[in-house]
Design a protein around this motif. Structure first.
Motif, PDB file in Angstrom:
ATOM      1  N   PHE A 203       5.685   0.054   1.334  1.00  0.00           N
ATOM      2  CA  PHE A 203       5.030  -0.287   2.858  1.00  0.00           C
ATOM      3  C   PHE A 203       5.942  -0.396   3.845  1.00  0.00           C
ATOM      4  N   LYS A 204       7.245  -0.869   3.484  1.00  0.00           N
ATOM      5  CA  LYS A 204       8.443  -0.904   4.654  1.00  0.00           C
ATOM      6  C   LYS A 204       8.688   0.393   4.991  1.00  0.00           C
ATOM      7  N   LYS A 205       8.708   1.301   4.208  1.00  0.00           N
ATOM      8  CA  LYS A 205       9.178   2.969   4.683  1.00  0.00           C
ATOM      9  C   LYS A 205       7.997   3.394   5.462  1.00  0.00           C
ATOM     10  N   ARG A 206       6.637   3.069   5.279  1.00  0.00           N
ATOM     11  CA  ARG A 206       5.809   3.483   6.031  1.00  0.00           C
ATOM     12  C   ARG A 206       5.769   3.045   7.322  1.00  0.00           C
ATOM     13  N   ILE A 207       6.090   1.666   7.606  1.00  0.00           N
ATOM     14  CA  ILE A 207       6.087   1.157   8.700  1.00  0.00           C
ATOM     15  C   ILE A 207       7.247   1.644   9.626  1.00  0.00           C
ATOM     16  N   SER A 208       8.155   1.689   8.958  1.00  0.00           N
ATOM     17  CA  SER A 208       9.587   2.408   9.610  1.00  0.00           C
ATOM     18  C   SER A 208       9.156   3.923  10.230  1.00  0.00           C
ATOM     19  N   GLU A 209       8.236   4.647   9.609  1.00  0.00           N
ATOM     20  CA  GLU A 209       7.865   5.839  10.022  1.00  0.00           C
ATOM     21  C   GLU A 209       6.651   5.723  11.014  1.00  0.00           C
ATOM     22  N   GLY A 210       6.287   4.513  11.544  1.00  0.00           N
ATOM     23  CA  GLY A 210       5.447   4.595  12.404  1.00  0.00           C
ATOM     24  C   GLY A 210       4.094   3.852  12.134  1.00  0.00           C
ATOM     25  N   GLU A 211       3.721   3.812  10.933  1.00  0.00           N
ATOM     26  CA  GLU A 211       2.402   3.251  10.458  1.00  0.00           C
ATOM     27  C   GLU A 211       2.147   1.841  11.020  1.00  0.00           C
ATOM     28  N   SER A 212       1.092   1.750  11.521  1.00  0.00           N
ATOM     29  CA  SER A 212       0.782   0.311  11.975  1.00  0.00           C
ATOM     30  C   SER A 212       0.567  -0.668  10.882  1.00  0.00           C
ATOM     31  N   LEU A 213       0.662  -1.801  11.200  1.00  0.00           N
ATOM     32  CA  LEU A 213       0.382  -3.044  10.206  1.00  0.00           C
ATOM     33  C   LEU A 213      -1.138  -3.143   9.827  1.00  0.00           C
ATOM     34  N   ASP A 214      -1.795  -2.857  10.791  1.00  0.00           N
ATOM     35  CA  ASP A 214      -3.364  -2.911  10.951  1.00  0.00           C
ATOM     36  C   ASP A 214      -3.836  -1.848   9.679  1.00  0.00           C
TER      37      ASP A 214
ATOM     38  N   GLU B  73      -4.325  -2.700   1.881  1.00  0.00           N
ATOM     39  CA  GLU B  73      -3.691  -2.569   0.845  1.00  0.00           C
ATOM     40  C   GLU B  73      -2.555  -3.686   0.593  1.00  0.00           C
ATOM     41  N   ALA B  74      -1.851  -4.047   1.631  1.00  0.00           N
ATOM     42  CA  ALA B  74      -0.909  -5.468   1.637  1.00  0.00           C
ATOM     43  C   ALA B  74      -1.721  -6.513   0.884  1.00  0.00           C
ATOM     44  N   TYR B  75      -2.824  -6.889   1.507  1.00  0.00           N
ATOM     45  CA  TYR B  75      -3.946  -8.218   1.061  1.00  0.00           C
ATOM     46  C   TYR B  75      -4.034  -7.956  -0.402  1.00  0.00           C
TER      47      TYR B  75
ATOM     48  N   ALA C 179      -2.515 -18.356   4.352  1.00  0.00           N
ATOM     49  CA  ALA C 179      -1.174 -17.901   5.249  1.00  0.00           C
ATOM     50  C   ALA C 179      -0.317 -16.850   4.442  1.00  0.00           C
ATOM     51  N   THR C 180      -0.180 -16.802   3.061  1.00  0.00           N
ATOM     52  CA  THR C 180       0.450 -15.902   2.525  1.00  0.00           C
ATOM     53  C   THR C 180       0.615 -14.733   2.742  1.00  0.00           C
ATOM     54  N   MET C 181      -0.793 -14.158   3.128  1.00  0.00           N
ATOM     55  CA  MET C 181      -1.339 -12.670   3.249  1.00  0.00           C
ATOM     56  C   MET C 181      -0.610 -12.258   4.528  1.00  0.00           C
ATOM     57  N   PRO C 182      -0.943 -12.648   5.699  1.00  0.00           N
ATOM     58  CA  PRO C 182      -0.440 -12.298   7.105  1.00  0.00           C
ATOM     59  C   PRO C 182       1.112 -12.533   6.765  1.00  0.00           C
ATOM     60  N   LEU C 183       1.684 -13.658   6.228  1.00  0.00           N
ATOM     61  CA  LEU C 183       3.153 -13.647   6.347  1.00  0.00           C
ATOM     62  C   LEU C 183       3.892 -12.509   5.713  1.00  0.00           C
ATOM     63  N   TYR C 184       3.230 -12.180   4.521  1.00  0.00           N
ATOM     64  CA  TYR C 184       3.623 -10.958   3.746  1.00  0.00           C
ATOM     65  C   TYR C 184       3.608  -9.712   4.510  1.00  0.00           C
ATOM     66  N   LEU C 185       2.506  -9.718   5.235  1.00  0.00           N
ATOM     67  CA  LEU C 185       2.487  -8.277   6.121  1.00  0.00           C
ATOM     68  C   LEU C 185       3.273  -8.085   7.000  1.00  0.00           C
ATOM     69  N   ASN C 186       3.427  -9.216   7.900  1.00  0.00           N
ATOM     70  CA  ASN C 186       4.374  -9.338   8.995  1.00  0.00           C
ATOM     71  C   ASN C 186       5.821  -9.301   8.716  1.00  0.00           C
ATOM     72  N   ALA C 187       6.129  -9.948   7.560  1.00  0.00           N
ATOM     73  CA  ALA C 187       7.572  -9.740   6.902  1.00  0.00           C
ATOM     74  C   ALA C 187       7.933  -8.181   6.581  1.00  0.00           C
ATOM     75  N   LEU C 188       7.127  -7.573   6.287  1.00  0.00           N
ATOM     76  CA  LEU C 188       7.326  -6.130   6.232  1.00  0.00           C
ATOM     77  C   LEU C 188       7.888  -5.265   7.044  1.00  0.00           C
ATOM     78  N   THR C 189       7.826  -5.977   8.123  1.00  0.00           N
ATOM     79  CA  THR C 189       8.681  -5.165   9.292  1.00  0.00           C
ATOM     80  C   THR C 189      10.187  -5.546   9.446  1.00  0.00           C
ATOM     81  N   GLY C 190      10.445  -6.221   8.331  1.00  0.00           N
ATOM     82  CA  GLY C 190      11.908  -6.644   8.569  1.00  0.00           C
ATOM     83  C   GLY C 190      12.477  -7.862   9.443  1.00  0.00           C
ATOM     84  N   LYS C 191      11.520  -8.199  10.069  1.00  0.00           N
ATOM     85  CA  LYS C 191      11.739  -9.312  11.175  1.00  0.00           C
ATOM     86  C   LYS C 191      11.379 -10.635  10.592  1.00  0.00           C
ATOM     87  N   ASN C 192      12.012 -11.559  11.171  1.00  0.00           N
ATOM     88  CA  ASN C 192      11.851 -13.065  10.668  1.00  0.00           C
ATOM     89  C   ASN C 192      10.506 -13.566  10.809  1.00  0.00           C
TER      90      ASN C 192
END
Length: 475
Positions: free
Chosen positions: A52-63, A68-70, A127-140
């Protein structure tokens, strides 16, 4: 069927129902991935997170990754069922897998909207699901809750979900040292209270070196009990204070006996006024009684006798009616002549009356106590004095400014002491413990050691309680 009900049905339901209807296809996708992920090995969860992290770094959106993440989080919850771990030192057995309505709530939270859920409907799990999804960006990302206990409980309760997925989880608690805070903020997800997050933010803006900061950014946050935190507690500002260069501790000790005397005189006076009001009420003199009660309220809203009288709803209404009448006729200040000082509950101010000023002057035996030198007039006199050299003029001006500053400080300290005696109640707003004045949080009732009231109030409370007056602070 009413017209409004008919129109709602014709247009596909309320706006909220229409919005939720759009989200159900996403819920179906999540459940589809959930079924697929049942075939994953336990060690594959961390690999999926890295993917997931790799796909995000390559430009794929969180939406696009959201279903998949949820779905992955839901599968982890299923795998953990029956397992036990400690939550606030109590062994707890995991038995939760998100329902469809909880998946809806999780989608809404990711979109930055408010999700209203009743107690027991699983807000913590949602709350665990959106927290996990947004944490995939590497940002706090942060979970903001109302007290330290809930922050610790939720972190320990939900922690194994994130850890199974390869993420780190931190928790900020009151009293932590700087290095501990840095470590917790360096985690992918950090739980804590609004006060701790807020004060750390303020302290980070006061450090001299970048490496001394504890927080590492503010990308995404979920606020638990949002109405309490953003509305109720928003009335209380977060204030950082530090010692001033010049300490004026002795002023509070010098003036405390004066104000104590003034407060005692006012207490006796207001209690007598309340008694007179009750007597007039019994005699059927309603208007006169209302005037007395209003006068007492302006003198001391927290007077014990007055608060007892105000338990009667009719007396409370009578005070409000009388106040409106006096404000309309612009006669409100006529009630203040008999009082030593006047308290305004609305703007938390306090003002000495002429009677109060005379009492202070008489007690201190200083007729000039309230007189401040007119700087414009006095500096002009110095400038126009032909007997003074330029150097002597500078010296005289500095002496004038020093006198002005000292007298101003005394007047400000007097006002702070008045507020300390009249507005702040021991064992309600603060306690005295080990020779120190400790603030009590008005929302949680928890003690706040290390915090100090600003504007001289804390020093005034220390003088009031006859404990050591610490150095005054600036904010």
């Amino acid at each position: 069927m009413g017209l409004s009900t008919l129109l709602i049905k014709l247009f596909g339901g309320t706006k909220n129902e229409r919005e939720l209807k759009k989200l159900w296809p996403i819920v179906e996708k999540i459940n589809s991935y959930f079924e697929k992920f049942k075939n994953l090995k336990d060690e594959d969860f961390i690999k999926k997170t890295e993917d997931f992290k790799k796909r995000i770094s390559e430009g794929e959106s969180l939406d696009s990754i959201l279903p998949e993440a949820y779905g992955l989080v839901k599968e982890v919850c299923r795998r953990l069922c029956g397992k036990k771990w400690l939550v606030c030192d109590i062994e707890t057995t995991w038995d939760m897998v998100p329902y469809d309505v909880q998946l809806l709530g999780a989608i809404v939270l990711h979109q930055g909207k408010i999700a209203e859920m009743k107690t027991g409907e699983g807000k913590t799990l949602v709350a665990t699901m959106p927290l996990y999804l947004n944490a995939l960006t590497g940002k706090n990302v942060h979970l903001v809750t109302v007290n330290d206990y809930l922050a610790r409980r939720d972190r320990e309760w939900m922690g194994p979900i994130y850890e199974t997925l390869g993420l780190t989880v931190g928790c900020i608690q009151q009293g932590m040292e700087t290095e501990e805070r840095k470590r917790e903020y360096n985690c992918d997800i950090t739980y804590g209270t609004n006060n701790e997050f807020g004060f750390d933010y303020l302290r980070d803006h006061m450090v001299l070196r970048w490496e001394d900061k504890v927080q590492r950014g503010h990308y995404y946050a979920i606020v638990d009990e949002v109405d309490s935190i953003l509305i109720d507690e928003a009335r209380t500002p977060l204030i950082i204070s530090g010692p001033v260069e010049e300490e004026e501790k002795n002023i509070y000790r010098e003036l405390a006996p004066v104000v104590r005397n003034l407060y005692n005189l006012q207490t006796v006076l207001v209690s007598r006024i309340v008694e007179e009001g009750m007597k007039l009420l019994k005699e059927g003199k309603i208007r006169e009684a209302g005037i007395k009660f209003l006068q007492a309220k302006r003198g001391s809203p927290k007077n014990t006798q007055l608060l007892k009288a105000e338990r009667d709803v009719e007396i409370k209404k009578l005070i409000e009616k009388t106040e409106l009448e006096y404000i309309r006729e612009k006669k409100i200040y006529e009630l203040d002549e008999e009082l030593y000082y006047v308290t305004d509950e609305k703007d938390h101010s306090i003002r000495l009356t002429e009677k109060g000023r005379k009492q202070v002057i008489e007690y201190l035996r200083d007729p000039d106590f309230f007189l401040l030198p007119d700087l414009a007039i006095e500096t002009k006199k110095i400038d126009e004095n032909p007997d003074l050299t330029p150097k002597e003029k500078i010296f005289e001006k500095e002496k004038l400014y020093e006198i002005y500053a000292r007298k101003s400080e005394k007047l400000a300290s007097l006002e702070a002491l008045l507020k300390a005696f009249d507005h702040f109640k021991r064992d309600v707003d603060y306690i005295v413990q080990d020779g120190k004045v400790i603030i009590v949080d008005e929302f949680t009732g928890r003690l706040m050691p290390g915090r100090r009231f600003s504007d001289g109030i804390h020093e005034a409370l220390e003088a009031k309680e006859n404990v050591k007056v610490q150095a005054e602070t600036q904010t």
